[in-house]
Motif scaffolding. Structure first.
Motif, PDB file in Angstrom:
ATOM      1  N   SER A   1       0.849  -1.186   0.000  1.00  0.00           N
ATOM      2  CA  SER A   1       0.000   0.000   0.000  1.00  0.00           C
ATOM      3  C   SER A   1       0.886   1.237   0.000  1.00  0.00           C
ATOM      4  N   LYS A   2       0.281   2.394  -0.213  1.00  0.00           N
ATOM      5  CA  LYS A   2       1.070   3.626  -0.227  1.00  0.00           C
ATOM      6  C   LYS A   2       1.763   3.845   1.110  1.00  0.00           C
ATOM      7  N   GLY A   3       1.047   3.535   2.192  1.00  0.00           N
ATOM      8  CA  GLY A   3       1.632   3.692   3.514  1.00  0.00           C
ATOM      9  C   GLY A   3       2.819   2.767   3.721  1.00  0.00           C
ATOM     10  N   MET A   4       2.705   1.536   3.238  1.00  0.00           N
ATOM     11  CA  MET A   4       3.792   0.558   3.362  1.00  0.00           C
ATOM     12  C   MET A   4       4.991   0.960   2.500  1.00  0.00           C
ATOM     13  N   GLN A   5       4.728   1.508   1.309  1.00  0.00           N
ATOM     14  CA  GLN A   5       5.820   1.972   0.454  1.00  0.00           C
ATOM     15  C   GLN A   5       6.575   3.121   1.126  1.00  0.00           C
ATOM     16  N   MET A   6       5.840   3.988   1.817  1.00  0.00           N
ATOM     17  CA  MET A   6       6.467   5.080   2.551  1.00  0.00           C
ATOM     18  C   MET A   6       7.371   4.525   3.647  1.00  0.00           C
ATOM     19  N   LYS A   7       6.893   3.511   4.370  1.00  0.00           N
ATOM     20  CA  LYS A   7       7.680   2.889   5.436  1.00  0.00           C
ATOM     21  C   LYS A   7       8.923   2.202   4.862  1.00  0.00           C
ATOM     22  N   LEU A   8       8.795   1.611   3.669  1.00  0.00           N
ATOM     23  CA  LEU A   8       9.937   0.960   3.025  1.00  0.00           C
ATOM     24  C   LEU A   8      11.023   1.994   2.695  1.00  0.00           C
ATOM     25  N   MET A   9      10.621   3.148   2.169  1.00  0.00           N
ATOM     26  CA  MET A   9      11.594   4.198   1.864  1.00  0.00           C
ATOM     27  C   MET A   9      12.276   4.697   3.144  1.00  0.00           C
ATOM     28  N   LEU A  10      11.509   4.807   4.226  1.00  0.00           N
ATOM     29  CA  LEU A  10      12.087   5.226   5.502  1.00  0.00           C
ATOM     30  C   LEU A  10      13.050   4.167   6.033  1.00  0.00           C
ATOM     31  N   ALA A  11      12.673   2.887   5.905  1.00  0.00           N
ATOM     32  CA  ALA A  11      13.538   1.800   6.370  1.00  0.00           C
ATOM     33  C   ALA A  11      14.879   1.836   5.651  1.00  0.00           C
ATOM     34  N   CYS A  12      14.850   2.143   4.367  1.00  0.00           N
ATOM     35  CA  CYS A  12      16.100   2.231   3.596  1.00  0.00           C
ATOM     36  C   CYS A  12      16.963   3.390   4.085  1.00  0.00           C
ATOM     37  N   ALA A  13      16.344   4.542   4.314  1.00  0.00           N
ATOM     38  CA  ALA A  13      17.093   5.709   4.791  1.00  0.00           C
ATOM     39  C   ALA A  13      17.675   5.450   6.176  1.00  0.00           C
ATOM     40  N   PHE A  14      16.908   4.786   7.029  1.00  0.00           N
ATOM     41  CA  PHE A  14      17.384   4.482   8.382  1.00  0.00           C
ATOM     42  C   PHE A  14      18.518   3.462   8.358  1.00  0.00           C
ATOM     43  N   SER A  15      18.521   2.600   7.356  1.00  0.00           N
ATOM     44  CA  SER A  15      19.498   1.500   7.316  1.00  0.00           C
ATOM     45  C   SER A  15      20.893   1.952   6.917  1.00  0.00           C
ATOM     46  N   TYR A  16      21.026   3.149   6.341  1.00  0.00           N
ATOM     47  CA  TYR A  16      22.371   3.682   6.126  1.00  0.00           C
ATOM     48  C   TYR A  16      22.595   4.913   7.014  1.00  0.00           C
ATOM     49  N   ASP A  17      21.724   5.038   8.021  1.00  0.00           N
ATOM     50  CA  ASP A  17      21.845   6.049   9.063  1.00  0.00           C
ATOM     51  C   ASP A  17      21.929   7.463   8.500  1.00  0.00           C
ATOM     52  N   ALA A  18      20.973   7.810   7.633  1.00  0.00           N
ATOM     53  CA  ALA A  18      20.894   9.182   7.115  1.00  0.00           C
ATOM     54  C   ALA A  18      20.618  10.125   8.281  1.00  0.00           C
ATOM     55  N   THR A  19      21.397  11.182   8.391  1.00  0.00           N
ATOM     56  CA  THR A  19      21.212  12.116   9.502  1.00  0.00           C
ATOM     57  C   THR A  19      20.194  13.208   9.191  1.00  0.00           C
ATOM     58  N   LEU A  20      19.887  13.373   7.907  1.00  0.00           N
ATOM     59  CA  LEU A  20      18.862  14.345   7.508  1.00  0.00           C
ATOM     60  C   LEU A  20      17.879  13.676   6.567  1.00  0.00           C
ATOM     61  N   LEU A  21      16.603  13.708   6.915  1.00  0.00           N
ATOM     62  CA  LEU A  21      15.547  13.175   6.063  1.00  0.00           C
ATOM     63  C   LEU A  21      14.798  14.327   5.410  1.00  0.00           C
ATOM     64  N   ILE A  22      14.644  14.258   4.101  1.00  0.00           N
ATOM     65  CA  ILE A  22      13.864  15.255   3.370  1.00  0.00           C
ATOM     66  C   ILE A  22      12.646  14.545   2.800  1.00  0.00           C
ATOM     67  N   LEU A  23      11.455  14.980   3.197  1.00  0.00           N
ATOM     68  CA  LEU A  23      10.225  14.325   2.781  1.00  0.00           C
ATOM     69  C   LEU A  23       9.300  15.300   2.070  1.00  0.00           C
ATOM     70  N   ASP A  24       8.711  14.838   0.984  1.00  0.00           N
ATOM     71  CA  ASP A  24       7.797  15.657   0.200  1.00  0.00           C
ATOM     72  C   ASP A  24       6.381  15.114   0.379  1.00  0.00           C
ATOM     73  N   GLU A  25       5.542  15.881   1.073  1.00  0.00           N
ATOM     74  CA  GLU A  25       4.153  15.490   1.346  1.00  0.00           C
ATOM     75  C   GLU A  25       4.075  14.030   1.822  1.00  0.00           C
ATOM     76  N   PRO A  26       4.774  13.675   2.906  1.00  0.00           N
ATOM     77  CA  PRO A  26       4.867  12.275   3.313  1.00  0.00           C
ATOM     78  C   PRO A  26       3.551  11.632   3.727  1.00  0.00           C
ATOM     79  N   THR A  27       2.598  12.419   4.238  1.00  0.00           N
ATOM     80  CA  THR A  27       1.353  11.821   4.721  1.00  0.00           C
ATOM     81  C   THR A  27       0.180  12.012   3.765  1.00  0.00           C
ATOM     82  N   SER A  28       0.442  12.632   2.625  1.00  0.00           N
ATOM     83  CA  SER A  28      -0.626  12.876   1.653  1.00  0.00           C
ATOM     84  C   SER A  28      -1.201  11.559   1.142  1.00  0.00           C
ATOM     85  N   GLY A  29      -2.513  11.414   1.211  1.00  0.00           N
ATOM     86  CA  GLY A  29      -3.169  10.216   0.692  1.00  0.00           C
ATOM     87  C   GLY A  29      -3.180   9.034   1.637  1.00  0.00           C
ATOM     88  N   LEU A  30      -2.594   9.177   2.820  1.00  0.00           N
ATOM     89  CA  LEU A  30      -2.579   8.076   3.779  1.00  0.00           C
ATOM     90  C   LEU A  30      -3.834   8.122   4.644  1.00  0.00           C
TER      91      LEU A  30
END
Length: 330
Positions: free
Chosen positions: A171-200
């Motif tokens: 689902s769109k919500g799960m795809q968002m979580k997958l993108m976050l999991a990837c960013a967290f897995s290389y320990d990104a110190t800055l997250l830039i999100l574009d309308e992250p909750t739109s449509g959820l």
């Protein structure tokens, strides 16, 4: 808190005192409401002049870190926590600017190193639809040397995403979580999100905001996101930048933004010219009116009722005013 001063340093004594107190506040060794030594007591303890300590305290008070209450003493200001956040952001900004400057000097290799610390999450998936979760990991490990496989699979388990799932099945919500999991897995110190909750849906939105809150809790990670859903800002934002029709209206602390305005309504007969000039997004009815007003201008609306403005109220009334100024609706 222990303060040590020396005449052997080039830094003036009062600055040594000020910096050590400020450091104690910034590192939470001193908390809002904590009592500071009296000026005379500290001067006696450090064997320096009263005026020297007084100058350090005065500058800290002028900057908002401490407050002197007549007859009670000096205390760490209740608003110091907001100043600490701003100080940390300023420091992070300086470091980012320095890093960018160094990257430009060093060339593309340094620029790539900086990009490895940034995670980007769009409002739609950037993965290939047919990929399963192992394929996603393979793609990322090619670019990020700090990739943590164990963390990746742990996050997927936490987000209830199974290994066999394909991207298109999420689902769109799960795809968002997958993108976050990837960013967290290389320990990104800055997250830039574009309308992250739109449509959820509401549940997915709440889960996502909770994930982001956990991510920034350690004070070492930051999130920058654009959104039109103001309730998200009220839940997790510390700072807001508001842009209306391409014009920068405000940038600063969330509480400062909200506290700066009130919603007023009253009898149409009391709507005098001087008051009307202070109102934002004025809307009139047969017998009354409703508008936004700066808190500092409330004295002009003494006959009206006033209420705390939400972020949504501020955005709606300012947008109405902008349309009115451009000759739109009235």
């Amino acid at each position: 808190m222990k303060i040590v001063v020396s005449n052997n340093y080039k830094t003036p004594i009062y600055q040594q005192i000020k910096r050590q107190i400020l450091r104690a506040i910034l590192t939470s060794e001193l908390l809002p409401g904590d009592t500071l030594p009296s000026i005379r007591a500290l001067a006696k303890d450090l064997k320096v002049g009263v005026l020297t300590v007084n100058r350090a305290y005065t500058e800290l008070e002028d900057e908002g870190y401490i407050e002197n209450i007549q007859g009670k003493g000096c205390f760490v200001a209740e608003k110091s926590s907001d100043l600490i956040k701003q100080h940390l952001i300023d420091e992070a900004t300086k470091k980012m600017e320095q890093a960018i400057s160094e990257a430009k000097k060093a060339g593309n290799s340094a620029e790539q190193e900086i990009k490895k610390n940034i995670g980007v999450v769009f409002d739609s998936s950037y993965f290939v639809d047919e990929w399963n979760m192992s394929d996603v990991e393979k793609a990322f490990t090619c670019f990020y040397s700090a990739w943590d496989t164990k963390k990746y699979w742990s996050l997927l388990s936490k987000f209830r995403i199974t290994k066999e799932k394909r991207v298109k099945e999420l689902s769109k919500g799960m795809q968002m979580k997958l993108m976050l999991a990837c960013a967290f897995s290389y320990d990104a110190t800055l997250l830039i999100l574009d309308e992250p909750t739109s449509g959820l849906d509401p549940v997915s939105r709440d889960e996502l905001l909770e994930i982001l809150s956990d991510y920034i809790e350690d004070g070492k990670h930051s999130v920058l996101f654009s959104t039109h859903i103001t309730s998200d800002l009220e839940k997790i934002a510390d700072y807001i930048t508001y842009i209306n029709l391409g014009e920068l209206i405000f940038t600063g602390g969330k509480e400062e933004f909200i506290d700066g305005y009130r919603v007023v309504n009253g009898d149409k007969k009391s709507l005098e010219q001087e008051l009307e000039s202070k109102l934002i997004g004025l809307r009139t009815f047969a017998t009354g009116y409703e508008a936004l007003i700066k808190t500092e201008d409330l004295l002009y609306a003494s006959q009206a009722e006033n209420f705390i403005a939400s972020i949504d109220d501020i955005v709606v009334f300012m947008s109405r005013q902008a349309e009115k100024d451009k000759g739109g609706y009235r």
